[in-house]
Enzyme design. Structure first.
Site, PDB file in Angstrom:
ATOM      1  N   PRO A 187       0.830  -1.209   0.000  1.00 51.21           N
ATOM      2  CA  PRO A 187       0.000   0.000   0.000  1.00 51.21           C
ATOM      3  C   PRO A 187       0.865   1.261   0.000  1.00 51.21           C
ATOM      4  CG  PRO A 187      -0.782  -1.577   1.629  1.00 51.21           C
ATOM      5  CD  PRO A 187       0.542  -2.088   1.131  1.00 51.21           C
ATOM      6  N   GLU A 188       0.444   2.243  -0.767  1.00 52.33           N
ATOM      7  CA  GLU A 188       1.184   3.503  -0.816  1.00 52.33           C
ATOM      8  C   GLU A 188       0.567   4.502   0.167  1.00 52.33           C
ATOM      9  OE1 GLU A 188       2.699   4.677  -4.593  1.00 52.33           O
ATOM     10  OE2 GLU A 188       2.405   2.699  -5.456  1.00 52.33           O
ATOM     11  N   LYS A 203       4.162   5.348   4.806  1.00 54.17           N
ATOM     12  CA  LYS A 203       3.555   4.026   4.821  1.00 54.17           C
ATOM     13  C   LYS A 203       3.386   3.475   6.235  1.00 54.17           C
ATOM     14  CE  LYS A 203       5.453   2.954   0.255  1.00 54.17           C
ATOM     15  NZ  LYS A 203       6.188   1.991  -0.574  1.00 54.17           N
ATOM     16  N   ARG A 234      13.606   9.565  10.599  1.00 48.80           N
ATOM     17  CA  ARG A 234      14.374   8.950   9.511  1.00 48.80           C
ATOM     18  C   ARG A 234      13.592   8.884   8.198  1.00 48.80           C
ATOM     19  NH1 ARG A 234      13.860   3.929  12.886  1.00 48.80           N
ATOM     20  NH2 ARG A 234      12.337   2.551  11.869  1.00 48.80           N
ATOM     21  N   ASN A 244       5.575   2.081  -5.867  1.00 44.67           N
ATOM     22  CA  ASN A 244       5.880   1.744  -7.246  1.00 44.67           C
ATOM     23  C   ASN A 244       4.969   2.442  -8.251  1.00 44.67           C
ATOM     24  OD1 ASN A 244       7.681   0.386  -8.865  1.00 44.67           O
ATOM     25  ND2 ASN A 244       6.413  -1.435  -9.059  1.00 44.67           N
ATOM     26  N   ARG A 274      11.779  -3.764  -7.333  1.00 36.78           N
ATOM     27  CA  ARG A 274      10.408  -3.670  -7.833  1.00 36.78           C
ATOM     28  C   ARG A 274      10.434  -3.427  -9.335  1.00 36.78           C
ATOM     29  NH1 ARG A 274       6.805  -2.261  -3.869  1.00 36.78           N
ATOM     30  NH2 ARG A 274       5.241  -3.013  -5.358  1.00 36.78           N
TER      31      ARG A 274
END
Length: 269
Positions: free
Chosen positions: A2-3, A52, A125, A166, A258
């Site tokens: 999931p984005e 995410k 981060r 992606n 990917r």
């Protein structure tokens, strides 16, 4: 995986029915028993996402969830279904109208209870999240422009830009006619400013629609009505199909683990 728009939307779907009320937290699978015991019966203060990552704050403690490739967090109303299989965590609450709500988490990469300092370390981060208020796109550009790494790889680096996966990577690069193999240092400030604005718009649209649609109406086979799946993207998962702009077959190869999709003509190096 999931984005960012999916996690942002999930946070909204959990916030409304569960926030400001006690939540019954269990781990039917048993792998989250200790964490569930810490949270069970406590009032949920807020749910938010960053990139995410999903966070739910219960007082001084935070539930941290990363869905990874296979995780799902489904919600519903009324009586929850019979717990079956690898159900890592279940939430049950009264809901705003007292009718009962539930949420089931399965297959996450991370499901853990963290104190506030640990949450801050995770956030520190990560790069800017285009869906967060006052996110600084210039910070992402400084990291991109200071690197010789291909921009197609940099856009997938969550320390550079949080929440992009992606689909957004492939589609954003195509929309701005940028080769995924161009080094980050060759992405100028003006070009990036346009890409950042576009990314914010695309991801906000993803939140509203619950899906990623990146094509403009004039580039679809059907220009009115609901956008069909085959019309939703320019290059993503269109290997071998003709480019919507120039007709050249879309190409693919693996980049940072990917599948990368691009048009070799519209996105010439």
């Amino acid at each position: 995986m999931p984005e960012g728009h999916t996690l942002f939307r999930l946070a909204q779907h959990l916030q409304l029915p569960f926030a400001d009320r006690p939540v019954h937290v269990t781990s039917p699978q048993g792998r989250f028993d200790a964490g569930a015991a810490l949270l069970d019966g406590r009032v949920l203060d807020e749910v938010f996402s960053y990139g995410k990552h999903l966070f739910a704050r219960f007082g001084a403690d935070h539930l941290h969830v990363h869905l990874g490739l296979y995780g799902t967090f489904l919600t519903g109303s009324g009586t929850p279904p019979v717990a079956k299989g690898a159900l890592r965590m279940r939430w049950v609450g009264d809901g705003p109208d007292g009718g009962g709500v539930w949420g089931d988490l399965r297959g996450p990469t991370a499901c853990e209870v963290l104190p506030a300092p640990e949450v801050e370390r995770i956030l520190d981060r990560l790069g800017p999240d285009p869906l967060r208020p006052r996110a600084d796109g210039a910070l992402a550009h400084r990291r991109i422009a200071g690197s010789r790494t291909a921009v197609g790889a940099l856009l997938m680096d969550q320390s550079v830009l949080a929440g992009v996966g992606n689909v957004y990577r492939a589609e954003l690069l195509f929309r701005h006619r940028v080769s995924p193999f161009r080094p980050g240092k060759a992405i100028g400030a003006e070009l990036w400013a346009g890409m950042w604005r576009d990314l914010v718009t695309l991801m906000r649209s993803g939140v509203r629609m619950g899906r990623i649609v990146t094509t403009r109406p004039e580039d679809r086979s059907r220009r009115s009505g609901a956008v069909r799946r085959e019309d939703a993207h320019y290059v993503y998962r269109r290997t071998g199909l003709p480019c919507r702009i120039c007709g050249t077959p879309i190409r693919t190869e693996v980049m940072v683990g990917r599948n990368l999709y691009w048009c070799p003509v519209c996105q010439a190096v």
